[in-house]
Write a protein that holds these residues in place. Structure first.
Motif, short mmCIF file in Angstrom:
data_model
loop_
_atom_site.label_atom_id
_atom_site.label_comp_id
_atom_site.label_asym_id
_atom_site.label_seq_id
_atom_site.Cartn_x
_atom_site.Cartn_y
_atom_site.Cartn_z
N GLU A 1 -9.32 -2.41 -2.21
CA GLU A 1 -7.99 -2.01 -2.66
C GLU A 1 -8.05 -0.94 -3.75
O GLU A 1 -7.33 0.05 -3.70
CB GLU A 1 -7.18 -3.22 -3.15
CG GLU A 1 -6.75 -4.14 -2.04
CD GLU A 1 -5.81 -3.51 -1.04
OE1 GLU A 1 -5.05 -2.58 -1.39
OE2 GLU A 1 -5.82 -3.95 0.12
N ILE A 2 -8.91 -1.13 -4.74
CA ILE A 2 -9.03 -0.13 -5.81
C ILE A 2 -9.59 1.17 -5.25
O ILE A 2 -9.19 2.26 -5.67
CB ILE A 2 -9.89 -0.66 -6.98
CG1 ILE A 2 -9.17 -1.82 -7.68
CG2 ILE A 2 -10.17 0.46 -7.99
CD1 ILE A 2 -9.96 -2.49 -8.77
N GLY A 3 -10.48 1.06 -4.29
CA GLY A 3 -11.09 2.24 -3.68
C GLY A 3 -10.11 3.15 -2.97
O GLY A 3 -10.41 4.32 -2.72
N THR A 4 -8.91 2.64 -2.64
CA THR A 4 -7.91 3.48 -1.97
C THR A 4 -7.11 4.34 -2.95
O THR A 4 -6.38 5.23 -2.51
CB THR A 4 -6.91 2.62 -1.16
OG1 THR A 4 -6.16 1.80 -2.05
CG2 THR A 4 -7.63 1.76 -0.12
N LEU A 5 -7.25 4.09 -4.25
CA LEU A 5 -6.50 4.88 -5.22
C LEU A 5 -7.02 6.32 -5.27
O LEU A 5 -8.24 6.54 -5.18
CB LEU A 5 -6.60 4.24 -6.61
CG LEU A 5 -6.01 2.84 -6.76
CD1 LEU A 5 -6.29 2.30 -8.16
CD2 LEU A 5 -4.52 2.86 -6.47
N PRO A 6 -6.13 7.29 -5.41
CA PRO A 6 -6.55 8.69 -5.46
C PRO A 6 -7.53 8.95 -6.60
O PRO A 6 -7.31 8.50 -7.73
CB PRO A 6 -5.24 9.45 -5.70
CG PRO A 6 -4.16 8.51 -5.29
CD PRO A 6 -4.69 7.13 -5.53
N GLY A 7 -8.59 9.65 -6.30
CA GLY A 7 -9.58 10.05 -7.30
C GLY A 7 -10.71 9.07 -7.51
O GLY A 7 -11.68 9.38 -8.19
#
Length: 67
Positions: free
Chosen positions: A23-29
């Motif tokens: 889930e965190i890995g999908t955040l931009p950047g």
């Protein structure tokens, strides 16, 4: 690259870590996410600072709580 550290409660196993990482890995950047289930520590490498609200939403989506 900036590294930010968070504490997540409720994780108890590798599947928990995988869910949070995904889930965190999908955040931009976001470039890399490391999760230590035993301590609840999550380290995130990103292109720049991440908004805490965005990280909190991602952790909530995974079913856990950002402390």
């Amino acid at each position: 690259m900036a590294t930010q550290t968070y504490t997540v409660s409720g994780m108890t196993c590798g599947h928990c870590a995988s869910s949070v990482r995904e889930e965190i890995g999908t955040l931009p950047g976001v470039q890399d996410v490391r999760v230590d289930v035993a301590s609840g520590r999550v380290e995130v490498d990103a292109d720049g600072p991440l908004a805490t609200d965005a990280v909190r939403a991602a952790v909530d989506e995974a079913g856990y709580e950002l402390v």
